[in-house]
Scaffold this motif. Structure first.
Motif, PDB file in Angstrom:
ATOM      1  N   THR A  16      -1.841  -1.254  -3.805  1.00 40.20           N
ATOM      2  CA  THR A  16      -1.057  -1.442  -5.022  1.00 40.20           C
ATOM      3  C   THR A  16      -1.393  -2.786  -5.661  1.00 40.20           C
ATOM      4  O   THR A  16      -1.996  -3.665  -5.034  1.00 40.20           O
ATOM      5  CB  THR A  16       0.443  -1.406  -4.717  1.00 40.20           C
ATOM      6  OG1 THR A  16       0.780  -2.543  -3.918  1.00 40.20           O
ATOM      7  CG2 THR A  16       0.822  -0.133  -3.976  1.00 40.20           C
ATOM      8  N   THR A  19       5.575  -2.222   3.111  1.00 39.02           N
ATOM      9  CA  THR A  19       6.408  -3.132   2.330  1.00 39.02           C
ATOM     10  C   THR A  19       7.065  -4.155   3.244  1.00 39.02           C
ATOM     11  O   THR A  19       7.347  -3.867   4.409  1.00 39.02           O
ATOM     12  CB  THR A  19       7.485  -2.344   1.550  1.00 39.02           C
ATOM     13  OG1 THR A  19       8.312  -3.246   0.823  1.00 39.02           O
ATOM     14  CG2 THR A  19       8.352  -1.503   2.473  1.00 39.02           C
ATOM     15  N   LEU A  70       5.020   3.860   2.891  1.00 40.07           N
ATOM     16  CA  LEU A  70       4.867   2.668   2.065  1.00 40.07           C
ATOM     17  C   LEU A  70       4.834   1.441   2.968  1.00 40.07           C
ATOM     18  O   LEU A  70       5.703   1.264   3.825  1.00 40.07           O
ATOM     19  CB  LEU A  70       6.024   2.547   1.074  1.00 40.07           C
ATOM     20  CG  LEU A  70       5.770   1.664  -0.152  1.00 40.07           C
ATOM     21  CD1 LEU A  70       4.760   2.331  -1.082  1.00 40.07           C
ATOM     22  CD2 LEU A  70       7.071   1.403  -0.903  1.00 40.07           C
ATOM     23  N   LEU A 105       4.944  10.968   2.708  1.00 37.86           N
ATOM     24  CA  LEU A 105       4.670   9.677   2.083  1.00 37.86           C
ATOM     25  C   LEU A 105       4.966   8.527   3.034  1.00 37.86           C
ATOM     26  O   LEU A 105       5.725   8.662   3.998  1.00 37.86           O
ATOM     27  CB  LEU A 105       5.533   9.518   0.830  1.00 37.86           C
ATOM     28  CG  LEU A 105       5.301  10.535  -0.288  1.00 37.86           C
ATOM     29  CD1 LEU A 105       6.498  10.576  -1.222  1.00 37.86           C
ATOM     30  CD2 LEU A 105       4.032  10.189  -1.054  1.00 37.86           C
ATOM     31  N   LEU A 157       7.677   1.193  -7.351  1.00 37.92           N
ATOM     32  CA  LEU A 157       6.338   1.767  -7.511  1.00 37.92           C
ATOM     33  C   LEU A 157       6.519   3.193  -7.994  1.00 37.92           C
ATOM     34  O   LEU A 157       7.330   3.938  -7.439  1.00 37.92           O
ATOM     35  CB  LEU A 157       5.584   1.757  -6.175  1.00 37.92           C
ATOM     36  CG  LEU A 157       4.326   2.633  -6.093  1.00 37.92           C
ATOM     37  CD1 LEU A 157       3.205   2.052  -6.954  1.00 37.92           C
ATOM     38  CD2 LEU A 157       3.861   2.799  -4.651  1.00 37.92           C
ATOM     39  N   PHE A 210       9.203   4.970  -5.812  1.00 33.98           N
ATOM     40  CA  PHE A 210       9.718   4.223  -4.667  1.00 33.98           C
ATOM     41  C   PHE A 210      10.571   3.082  -5.204  1.00 33.98           C
ATOM     42  O   PHE A 210      10.139   2.340  -6.095  1.00 33.98           O
ATOM     43  CB  PHE A 210       8.583   3.636  -3.826  1.00 33.98           C
ATOM     44  CG  PHE A 210       7.905   4.622  -2.924  1.00 33.98           C
ATOM     45  CD1 PHE A 210       8.305   4.775  -1.607  1.00 33.98           C
ATOM     46  CD2 PHE A 210       6.849   5.393  -3.388  1.00 33.98           C
ATOM     47  CE1 PHE A 210       7.671   5.676  -0.770  1.00 33.98           C
ATOM     48  CE2 PHE A 210       6.206   6.293  -2.561  1.00 33.98           C
ATOM     49  CZ  PHE A 210       6.620   6.442  -1.248  1.00 33.98           C
ATOM     50  N   SER A 266       0.837  -1.202   0.000  1.00 31.95           N
ATOM     51  CA  SER A 266       0.000   0.000   0.000  1.00 31.95           C
ATOM     52  C   SER A 266       0.869   1.248   0.000  1.00 31.95           C
ATOM     53  O   SER A 266       1.943   1.281   0.609  1.00 31.95           O
ATOM     54  CB  SER A 266      -0.919   0.037   1.228  1.00 31.95           C
ATOM     55  OG  SER A 266      -1.808  -1.058   1.240  1.00 31.95           O
ATOM     56  N   LEU A 267       0.359   2.276  -0.672  1.00 30.50           N
ATOM     57  CA  LEU A 267       0.958   3.610  -0.664  1.00 30.50           C
ATOM     58  C   LEU A 267       0.159   4.485   0.290  1.00 30.50           C
ATOM     59  O   LEU A 267      -1.078   4.461   0.279  1.00 30.50           O
ATOM     60  CB  LEU A 267       0.934   4.204  -2.071  1.00 30.50           C
ATOM     61  CG  LEU A 267       1.264   5.693  -2.202  1.00 30.50           C
ATOM     62  CD1 LEU A 267       2.733   5.947  -1.870  1.00 30.50           C
ATOM     63  CD2 LEU A 267       0.927   6.193  -3.609  1.00 30.50           C
TER      64      LEU A 267
END
Length: 577
Positions: free
Chosen positions: A214, A241, A239, A237, A345, A333, A191-192
């Motif tokens: 994503t 991950t 992320l 931002l 991404l 990213f 997800s962002l």
């Protein structure tokens, strides 16, 4: 097609430049601490509750007793035995400036075990931690130094293995040293996250945090459903991950996290090393609420004022993105593991004017007191006081608190202090006045976290004569409870059995209903004997010691177990051994 090739060329350039920076420790050569293939279940720098993982976890085929070997010549410089944390651990100092650490062992080698036992009897404590001189236990590369286990804060047999810079006692990523680990799997991007960094910021015309799932577009390249994001005002931002490694289903941490803004590096961190004084700052570099509430590891770009981490290689504008034009901007990213497997991404952002129908939120003005991260903060109300020291917060906080009626078994109101999703770097102090309590029982009161009233979590505290004073590491719901019940002690053998001749050890299950076990001491014939404590199994074990206990005669055992409110249980029995 030309644009696609151009994009892939740009990403390839940055990927290669990032990979080239890896492996700067590889001039030092160590051998593996295990003779089997290395399969990893946790990586260095992995995000854990309130800390980074300071080593790698090596699988031991799910079994206890696998042989563990020294990775280089040196000497045992420290031995530690604990009921939590690393459990049984051996530290080996090497002449090249590094120290290797081997944790959660089931047992030491015989000579080391005998030395440790002497220390434990001398200190009358199972828990010991002591340094050793250089000449006492020298080891050669490949020499047996212990056996794998599940001791301490471990919930499955494995070897927690660390390499530290000896001078700084700083953990270093062990995978920088070319250990033979097969890893062909790239990190996954889930997800962002986009976060508003001002009261006027909108993301896709909405205030508040924006989460965009994503999907994998092709090999190692992720996209979001709509690649153009509309923003108004400054934003940061994040992320979600994780990484995966061959031979393991475990979710591991990433090594390199890079953000490009219009093809230029905007944010870049790597997990090469950190110090133990830094490790709790993990709470400032992640989305703490996502971690606590959903167990999602979301790394953020914003650098809070009280973030002292040294893992950042480059950060622009404190990790906050702000545009003064209406052009479309590209954000990439690039996420890598230490073996160079990389996932990407990219998306686009455009700055738009704020809709005239929307007004800025004033909800942020609804607070009781403003707490500053760089100064001492105080608050008091109706029998409750609070002190948050400077540098306990990561940023200035609009502080809130609610007071709720007492629970059926509590001795004070319930205090909802801020919320459980605001992280802390250091403890804060509270003073809670009880509504009432039986005379003479003030010392039995304790502070407990009661977000789940049926399963309160004890935080202790000290009775001062009028109030209970305690240090708390988290915000949440707290009240005063009382513990007057002594610990439970149950033998794991037939209590009527009096002949222990054929037994190699005896065990007891011990437990406490609230405050928790504080101490346990066993005596045979009036002399202290060593009981080993395993809190996760509620077990204490005494192994009959022919060196210290005379055989073929009657003995008397006395076991004393005390909880953290000085409630005492004594178990006594006579036996023949």
């Amino acid at each position: 097609m030309a644009r696609y090739i151009h994009e892939r060329f740009i990403l390839l350039f940055f990927l290669l430049s990032g990979v080239a920076g890896m492996g700067q420790k590889q001039t030092v050569r160590f051998i593996s601490p295990v003779h089997s293939s290395i399969y990893i279940s946790s990586t260095f720098g992995e995000i854990r509750p309130d800390h980074f993982h300071s080593g790698i976890d090596i699988k031991t085929n799910g079994s206890i007793g696998e042989k563990i070997y020294a990775i280089e010549n040196g000497y045992i410089s420290r031995i530690k035995v604990a009921v939590s944390g690393f459990g049984k651990a051996v530290y080996v100092r090497h002449p090249n400036g590094y120290t290797s650490v081997y944790c959660h062992l089931s047992r030491f080698t015989d000579d080391v075990a005998a030395f440790v036992r002497e220390k434990q009897y001398r200190q009358k404590s199972y828990v010991v931690d002591f340094p050793l001189p250089a000449g006492l236990f020298r080891v050669n590369k490949g020499q047996l130094i212990g056996f794998s286990g599940n001791s301490g804060n471990s919930f499955g047999p494995h070897l927690h293995f660390e390499i530290r810079e000896t001078r700084k006692e700083a953990p270093v990523n062990p995978l920088l040293f070319s250990f033979p680990v097969e890893d062909t799997i790239a990190p996954k991007i889930y997800s962002l996250y986009l976060y508003p960094e001002s009261r006027i910021t909108l993301i896709n015309n909405h205030p508040g945090k924006c989460i965009l799932k994503t999907r994998l577009a092709d090999v190692r390249r992720y996209v979001i459903p709509d690649t153009l994001v509309h923003v108004t005002g400054p934003f940061s931002l994040g992320l979600e991950t994780r990484d995966y490694i061959n031979g393991s289903y475990s979710r591991c941490g990433i090594y390199s996290f890079k953000v490009l803004l219009d093809k230029k590096v905007f944010f870049y961190l790597t997990m090469d090393e950190f110090t133990y004084s830094e490790t709790r700052y993990v709470n400032s570099c992640i989305d703490y609420k996502e971690k606590v509430k959903y167990d999602r590891n979301v790394i953020r770009t914003i650098i809070k004022p009280n973030n002292k981490l040294n893992i950042y290689r480059k950060v622009m504008n404190k990790g906050i993105v702000s545009f003064s034009d209406n052009r479309i901007h590209r954000i990439d990213f690039i996420i890598s593991d230490i073996h160079g497997n990389t996932s990407c991404l990219h998306f686009y952002v455009v700055n738009t004017e704020r809709p005239v129908t929307l007004t800025s939120s004033t909800s942020q003005d609804n607070y009781l007191s403003r707490m500053y991260w760089d100064r001492d903060n105080y608050y008091s109300f109706d029998g409750f006081r609070l002190f948050i020291p400077r540098h306990a917060l990561y940023d200035t906080l609009d502080f809130n608190m609610e007071i709720k009626p007492a629970l059926p078994r509590s001795f004070s109101s319930v205090y909802l202090i801020q919320d459980p999703y605001t992280p802390l770097q250091k403890c804060y102090t509270v003073w809670i006045t009880p509504d009432y309590f039986p005379q003479g029982y003030g010392s039995k009161l304790l502070i407990a976290e009661v977000s789940n009233p049926s399963n309160p979590k004890p935080y202790g505290g000290v009775w001062t004569g009028k109030v209970v004073k305690g240090n708390l590491s988290k915000f949440g719901r707290y009240t005063l409870l009382m513990d007057t019940v002594p610990p439970s002690v149950s033998p794991v053998f037939n209590p009527s059995l009096k002949d222990f001749t054929n037994l190699h050890f005896i065990r007891f299950i011990i437990g406490d209903n609230l405050a928790g076990i504080d101490s346990y001491n066993g005596y045979i014939d009036g002399k202290w004997v060593l009981f080993e404590y395993e809190p996760k199994r509620n077990l204490i074990t005494y192994r009959f010691d022919k060196k210290r206990l005379l055989g073929k005669r009657e003995h008397h055992l006395r076991l004393e177990v005390t909880d953290k409110r000085d409630n005492l249980t004594v178990y006594e029995t006579d036996f023949f051994w």
